[in-house]
Design an enzyme around this catalytic site. Sequence first.
Site, mmCIF file in Angstrom:
data_model
loop_
_atom_site.group_PDB
_atom_site.id
_atom_site.type_symbol
_atom_site.label_atom_id
_atom_site.label_comp_id
_atom_site.label_asym_id
_atom_site.label_seq_id
_atom_site.Cartn_x
_atom_site.Cartn_y
_atom_site.Cartn_z
ATOM 1 N NE ARG A 47 40.230 42.843 37.549
ATOM 2 C CZ ARG A 47 41.516 43.070 37.562
ATOM 3 N NH1 ARG A 47 42.098 43.637 36.503
ATOM 4 N NH2 ARG A 47 42.267 42.755 38.586
ATOM 5 N N GLY A 48 39.779 45.781 39.545
ATOM 6 C CA GLY A 48 41.082 46.241 40.038
ATOM 7 C C GLY A 48 40.838 47.572 40.741
ATOM 8 C CB ALA A 49 41.741 48.707 44.156
ATOM 9 N NE ARG A 90 33.929 43.947 42.751
ATOM 10 C CZ ARG A 90 35.073 43.400 42.364
ATOM 11 N NH1 ARG A 90 35.785 43.947 41.389
ATOM 12 N NH2 ARG A 90 35.525 42.305 42.948
ATOM 13 C CD GLN A 197 40.063 38.133 38.993
ATOM 14 O OE1 GLN A 197 40.241 36.938 39.201
ATOM 15 N NE2 GLN A 197 39.167 38.819 39.675
ATOM 16 C CG ASP A 238 41.152 44.769 45.916
ATOM 17 O OD1 ASP A 238 41.926 43.807 45.765
ATOM 18 O OD2 ASP A 238 40.478 45.268 44.995
ATOM 19 C CG ASN A 248 45.351 41.550 46.469
ATOM 20 O OD1 ASN A 248 44.848 42.439 45.781
ATOM 21 N ND2 ASN A 248 46.140 40.635 45.956
ATOM 22 C CE LYS A 249 40.107 38.970 43.090
ATOM 23 N NZ LYS A 249 38.640 39.125 43.302
HETATM 24 O O1 MRU Z 1 37.979 41.362 41.943
HETATM 25 P P1 MRU Z 1 39.025 42.206 41.287
HETATM 26 O O2 MRU Z 1 39.515 41.642 39.999
HETATM 27 O O3 MRU Z 1 38.601 43.648 41.193
HETATM 28 O O4 MRU Z 1 40.250 42.151 42.297
HETATM 29 C C1 MRU Z 1 41.414 42.848 41.985
HETATM 30 C C2 MRU Z 1 42.517 42.588 42.923
HETATM 31 O O5 MRU Z 1 42.376 41.909 43.901
HETATM 32 C C3 MRU Z 1 43.815 43.289 42.652
HETATM 33 O O6 MRU Z 1 44.880 42.523 43.121
HETATM 34 C C4 MRU Z 1 43.818 44.629 43.385
HETATM 35 O O7 MRU Z 1 42.696 45.390 43.044
HETATM 36 C C5 MRU Z 1 45.037 45.409 43.110
HETATM 37 S S1 MRU Z 1 44.892 46.263 41.607
HETATM 38 C C6 MRU Z 1 46.216 47.235 41.281
#
Ligand code: MRU
Length: 346
Positions: A47-49, A90, A197, A238, A248-249
């Site tokens: 996970r994470g963009a 996703r 996270q 994201d 973002n999250k």
């Molecule tokens: O749902 P996730 O864990 O994929 O969400 C991740 C985030 O929101 C991060 O803050 C974002 O991807 C930045 S990653 C460098």
Amino acid sequence: MAGFDTLRWRDGHLELIDQRLLPGECRYLACDSAKAVAEAIRGMAVRGAPAIGCAAAYGVALEAHRLRSAGPEKFESGLERAFQLLAGSRPTAANLFWALDRMRRNRDGRRDGDPKAIAAGLLKEAHAILQEDVRLNRRMGEHGAALLDDGMQVLTHCNAGALATAGHGTALGVIRSAVAAGKSISVVVDETRPFLQGARLTAWELAQDGIPVTLIADSAAGHFMRRGEIDAVIVGADRVAANGDVANKIGTYTVAVLAQRHSVPFYVACPLSTIDLGVASGADIPIEERGAEEVTGYRDVRWAPAEVTARNPVFDVTPAALVTALVTEKGVINAPDRNKIMALFQ
Ligand code: MRU
């Protein structure tokens, strides 16, 4: 640099740290097809963009490798299915679609080539995407480190670290670079309900690096800002819209509003591959909504009554007006707006 590889290519397959198991266990999950990678993305093993983008690129490369001897027609249709499957894993992170577009362009550039040559080219491109990500994160870190002064206490939300990228991280990359430059930085991390996270991943990776980290409940952020204990906020993204709005999250918007209320600078670190010029504003960013069971409990534990209705949007949009600066590989953009973002791409 963090002491682990979030994703790595080993013996003809992709290995990902299965982030669902952290911090209890650091175990790699092996993927040998686009389907396996799409499941790992959907299921949050990776996970994470930027990390999702890298994984998807390898998903395409793996499928091309699997089908390279199947004949041109089967190869083409199978590869197209792989692109669709990965694109549907996703919806919010721009990097996923950016990486798939890049892989598609690589494939299209070799349309007349034989499947084996196309597969080899796609694997090379996936490696390039991964290596570039680390390089850009380091550059972003160098630019962003100037925003953090020695002795600052910085709040972050979710995980925008090495685990969310191919290495170093975006928001945590800025912190790592500031620490590497000799500054003493301590980090307050929101636990980041409902998937945790912050508690599970950010706390783990900062502790591994020996960077002081204090975990707080998401709802405690305002309390600490009001007491003057937070000097800056830095988060990842994201997807950033053309006008600078940031997805973002979930919970990031709340933190940004609190930061403005308490005159705390609110920084967003992301590579250009997270900026989507195709969406005019945050209102056009698709927001993923995941299963209610992530809110009503965690893993095998349920704390809400079985019959309760729950909603679980996993991202929110912070308007550009609340963003003090955007940190990218091209530099720091103060008060980002449409014109400044367009200029980044020229
Ligand atoms: O749902 P996730 O864990 O994929 O969400 C991740 C985030 O929101 C991060 O803050 C974002 O991807 C930045 S990653 C460098």
